[in-house]
Motif scaffolding. Sequence first.
Motif, mmCIF file in Angstrom:
data_model
loop_
_atom_site.group_PDB
_atom_site.id
_atom_site.type_symbol
_atom_site.label_atom_id
_atom_site.label_comp_id
_atom_site.label_asym_id
_atom_site.label_seq_id
_atom_site.Cartn_x
_atom_site.Cartn_y
_atom_site.Cartn_z
ATOM 1 N N GLY A 52 -51.448 41.278 -3.542
ATOM 2 C CA GLY A 52 -52.195 42.256 -4.321
ATOM 3 C C GLY A 52 -51.655 42.390 -5.732
ATOM 4 N N ALA A 53 -51.999 43.509 -6.363
ATOM 5 C CA ALA A 53 -51.609 43.763 -7.754
ATOM 6 C C ALA A 53 -50.528 44.836 -7.780
ATOM 7 C CB ALA A 53 -52.812 44.221 -8.566
ATOM 8 N N LEU A 54 -49.385 44.508 -8.386
ATOM 9 C CA LEU A 54 -48.309 45.468 -8.574
ATOM 10 C C LEU A 54 -48.268 45.863 -10.038
ATOM 11 C CD1 LEU A 54 -45.739 47.032 -7.766
ATOM 12 C CD2 LEU A 54 -44.445 44.940 -8.261
ATOM 13 N N VAL A 55 -48.446 47.154 -10.335
ATOM 14 C CA VAL A 55 -48.380 47.665 -11.698
ATOM 15 C C VAL A 55 -46.962 48.168 -11.967
ATOM 16 C CG1 VAL A 55 -49.254 49.363 -13.337
ATOM 17 C CG2 VAL A 55 -50.793 48.357 -11.638
ATOM 18 N N VAL A 56 -46.369 47.662 -13.041
ATOM 19 C CA VAL A 56 -45.075 48.162 -13.496
ATOM 20 C C VAL A 56 -45.348 49.027 -14.719
ATOM 21 C CG1 VAL A 56 -42.746 47.572 -14.223
ATOM 22 C CG2 VAL A 56 -43.987 46.046 -12.668
ATOM 23 N N ASP A 57 -45.341 50.326 -14.517
ATOM 24 C CA ASP A 57 -45.712 51.274 -15.568
ATOM 25 C C ASP A 57 -44.451 51.900 -16.154
ATOM 26 O OD1 ASP A 57 -47.776 53.118 -16.900
ATOM 27 O OD2 ASP A 57 -46.440 54.544 -15.905
ATOM 28 N N GLY A 58 -44.330 51.845 -17.470
ATOM 29 C CA GLY A 58 -43.153 52.437 -18.095
ATOM 30 C C GLY A 58 -43.269 52.451 -19.599
ATOM 31 N N GLY A 59 -42.612 53.409 -20.224
ATOM 32 C CA GLY A 59 -42.651 53.534 -21.669
ATOM 33 C C GLY A 59 -41.743 52.544 -22.366
ATOM 34 N N PRO A 60 -41.601 52.670 -23.675
ATOM 35 C CA PRO A 60 -40.767 51.751 -24.446
ATOM 36 C C PRO A 60 -39.323 51.753 -23.950
ATOM 37 C CG PRO A 60 -42.078 53.150 -25.894
ATOM 38 C CD PRO A 60 -42.221 53.709 -24.519
ATOM 39 N N GLY A 61 -38.721 50.567 -23.911
ATOM 40 C CA GLY A 61 -37.308 50.460 -23.595
ATOM 41 C C GLY A 61 -36.941 50.604 -22.145
ATOM 42 N N THR A 62 -37.931 50.692 -21.240
ATOM 43 C CA THR A 62 -37.617 50.879 -19.820
ATOM 44 C C THR A 62 -37.336 49.569 -19.096
ATOM 45 O OG1 THR A 62 -40.002 50.900 -19.352
ATOM 46 C CG2 THR A 62 -38.908 53.025 -19.625
ATOM 47 N N GLY A 63 -37.422 48.463 -19.797
ATOM 48 C CA GLY A 63 -37.099 47.170 -19.184
ATOM 49 C C GLY A 63 -38.271 46.503 -18.501
ATOM 50 N N LYS A 64 -39.494 46.877 -18.874
ATOM 51 C CA LYS A 64 -40.672 46.289 -18.223
ATOM 52 C C LYS A 64 -40.692 44.764 -18.365
ATOM 53 C CE LYS A 64 -43.760 48.483 -20.636
ATOM 54 N NZ LYS A 64 -42.821 49.142 -21.571
ATOM 55 N N THR A 65 -40.428 44.286 -19.577
ATOM 56 C CA THR A 65 -40.481 42.848 -19.814
ATOM 57 C C THR A 65 -39.379 42.126 -19.054
ATOM 58 O OG1 THR A 65 -41.502 43.105 -21.987
ATOM 59 C CG2 THR A 65 -40.351 41.050 -21.576
ATOM 60 N N VAL A 66 -38.180 42.702 -19.050
ATOM 61 C CA VAL A 66 -37.073 42.124 -18.282
ATOM 62 C C VAL A 66 -37.465 42.006 -16.812
ATOM 63 C CG1 VAL A 66 -34.727 42.552 -17.450
ATOM 64 C CG2 VAL A 66 -35.279 42.896 -19.861
ATOM 65 N N VAL A 67 -38.043 43.079 -16.272
ATOM 66 C CA VAL A 67 -38.471 43.076 -14.874
ATOM 67 C C VAL A 67 -39.517 41.986 -14.632
ATOM 68 C CG1 VAL A 67 -39.789 44.404 -13.167
ATOM 69 C CG2 VAL A 67 -37.912 45.478 -14.417
ATOM 70 N N ALA A 68 -40.483 41.884 -15.537
ATOM 71 C CA ALA A 68 -41.556 40.908 -15.362
ATOM 72 C C ALA A 68 -41.020 39.484 -15.357
ATOM 73 C CB ALA A 68 -42.592 41.076 -16.467
ATOM 74 N N LEU A 69 -40.112 39.173 -16.282
ATOM 75 C CA LEU A 69 -39.555 37.823 -16.369
ATOM 76 C C LEU A 69 -38.729 37.483 -15.130
ATOM 77 C CD1 LEU A 69 -38.535 37.941 -20.120
ATOM 78 C CD2 LEU A 69 -40.268 36.435 -19.139
ATOM 79 N N HIS A 70 -37.883 38.408 -14.723
ATOM 80 C CA HIS A 70 -37.054 38.135 -13.552
ATOM 81 C C HIS A 70 -37.882 38.116 -12.274
ATOM 82 C CE1 HIS A 70 -33.964 39.030 -16.498
ATOM 83 N NE2 HIS A 70 -33.074 38.519 -15.672
ATOM 84 N N ARG A 71 -38.931 38.917 -12.244
ATOM 85 C CA ARG A 71 -39.821 38.887 -11.070
ATOM 86 C C ARG A 71 -40.510 37.530 -10.968
ATOM 87 N NH1 ARG A 71 -42.649 41.520 -7.222
ATOM 88 N NH2 ARG A 71 -44.925 41.358 -7.178
ATOM 89 N N SER A 72 -40.902 36.941 -12.101
ATOM 90 C CA SER A 72 -41.538 35.626 -12.089
ATOM 91 C C SER A 72 -40.628 34.595 -11.422
ATOM 92 C CB SER A 72 -41.850 35.166 -13.518
ATOM 93 O OG SER A 72 -42.730 36.056 -14.153
ATOM 94 N N ALA A 73 -39.363 34.582 -11.858
ATOM 95 C CA ALA A 73 -38.421 33.619 -11.291
ATOM 96 C C ALA A 73 -38.132 33.919 -9.824
ATOM 97 C CB ALA A 73 -37.128 33.638 -12.099
ATOM 98 N N HIS A 74 -37.974 35.204 -9.484
ATOM 99 C CA HIS A 74 -37.658 35.578 -8.111
ATOM 100 C C HIS A 74 -38.784 35.207 -7.147
ATOM 101 C CE1 HIS A 74 -35.908 37.704 -4.767
ATOM 102 N NE2 HIS A 74 -37.011 38.437 -4.638
#
Length: 562
Positions: A52-74
């Motif tokens: 399904g679709a997992l939404v990672v919701d967060g404001g500036p500086g919360t590490g959304k991009t870091v999470v997205a990149l590491h999630r891709s590899a994981h």
Amino acid sequence: MFTADGFEGHAALDDQSAFIASLGSSRSPRMRDVLGTIQSDQDAIIRASSRGALVVDGGPGTGKTVVALHRSAHLLYSDPRLGHRRGGVLFVGPHQPYLAYVADVLPSLGEEGVQTCTVRDLVAEGAGAAAEADPRVALLKSSADMVKAIEKAVRIYEEPPTGEMTVTTPWSDVPLGPEDWAEAFRAAAGTPHNEAREQIWEELLTILFDKLDDEDLSADVLRRALRHDEELIGTLDRAWPTIDAADLVGDLWSVPSYLRMCAPWLSREDVSALQRADAQAWTVSDLPLLDAARQRLGDPEAARRLRRHNAAVAAERERMAGVIDDILAADDDGEGAVTMLRGKDLQDSLIDESALPSVDPDRLAGPFAHIVVDEAQELTDAEWQMLLLRCPSRSFTIVGDRAQARHGFTRSWQERLEQIGFDRISVASLSINYRTPEEVMAEAEPAIREALPDANVPTSVRSSGVPVVHGSVSDLDSVLDGWLEAHADGVACVIGAHAGEAGAFRARPRVRSLTPALSKGLEFDLVVLIDPDTFGTGIEGAVDRYVAMTRATQQLVVLTSS
């Protein structure tokens, strides 16, 4: 390092930890690999199911991009359903500066198989597409309904002939009626329009062959006899023409009656607004429609390439048969293992089809097993259709912040995604701002709450001890020169409505110049805002100011002309 249990090296979140200290270190033109500083809330999102679709919701500086990149590899590491042979992962970012910024992270995680792109990159015309000048036109084109109009636009060109005709062959004249044409057209159901022509032609030949009912006649002989039948081919061309995607979409913007037929819900005023003098002067708003047309039409050269490929294979098979004949002729008795060379399977295995002419595949065409979308709050309904076409499983990681949507985002993520076409949706929130110091957030929060009182503004975890500075635009050179002299490393950015234009400021090493839109997703030690009041009014202006301010990891300077 990924392990069966998650990540090694979780940092403690307290004021004395090395993790907090690392947040204040200088930035570089590339995102750092921060695997060792992943926090527990981020780790849980990274390891969540890909279904399904997992939404990672967060404001500036919360590490959304870091999470997205590491999630891709994981996901590629841990989920066998997402391996490269099953489609792999597509990572979609907001703009090219962003993709350049994160370029080193995935390889550093040991994952080079993830494809990265912007929405523009999905369509060949994206590189030269301009912004849509008229907001009303942009809004009309951004709807999912307009994308669906492409189907009607193509179907108009798929009407079987309604009259009777006679096909002349060397054996006898054969009648071909509306029912025969309809049967041939049904054989192409589900095949892209341009690629279906070959199927329709083959079905017509089968119908004619069956009607001739001649035991001494082969289908190949009939095919050769009708290859140059101008009346039959002309009728097929008129009933099922080869269509170019650019011509199809261009006709919508230059032939009002055609647009009204394909999109009957549009008013006359809407149809008139969508017309333009240069039908193929592509804008960003046209890209989803061009993409939908290309997906629906398929490759107009596919049939020709298939015929050329088959001819090349036949020629190679004939050449190989000659070689085998020579080998057999040299055999003393023509018996034994050597005679196996006449076997068709063995002859076929001796043909290297990979060495024959081929076309490089479109690496962004999909289908992909999983798609990660960063800054997803900005995508229109039409742009979402581009991505859904490339991921039939609807397995997505959707990263965004509703408060950073330049055109507003009034509904919940659940409501927004259900409207687009998702059915399995979960939302994970990040609320701690690891990047932006308290001093900067104290200035940025009122800027966004003025337009969006309920904005999800994250809480900063650290203070830089450096206050926000206000001054005059005339101070720009002294601000930059002073900062560069005081800091041997790190990166600064001048952000303004006209940043990046010639003469905007004197170029220096380690200083970039960007508009608010192009700064999204990036971070800099020093951010200098130039006349933030000129960024615009309403939600769009407020979001641009908020985004620009929150790019700073150390210091924010605001300069105005008055």
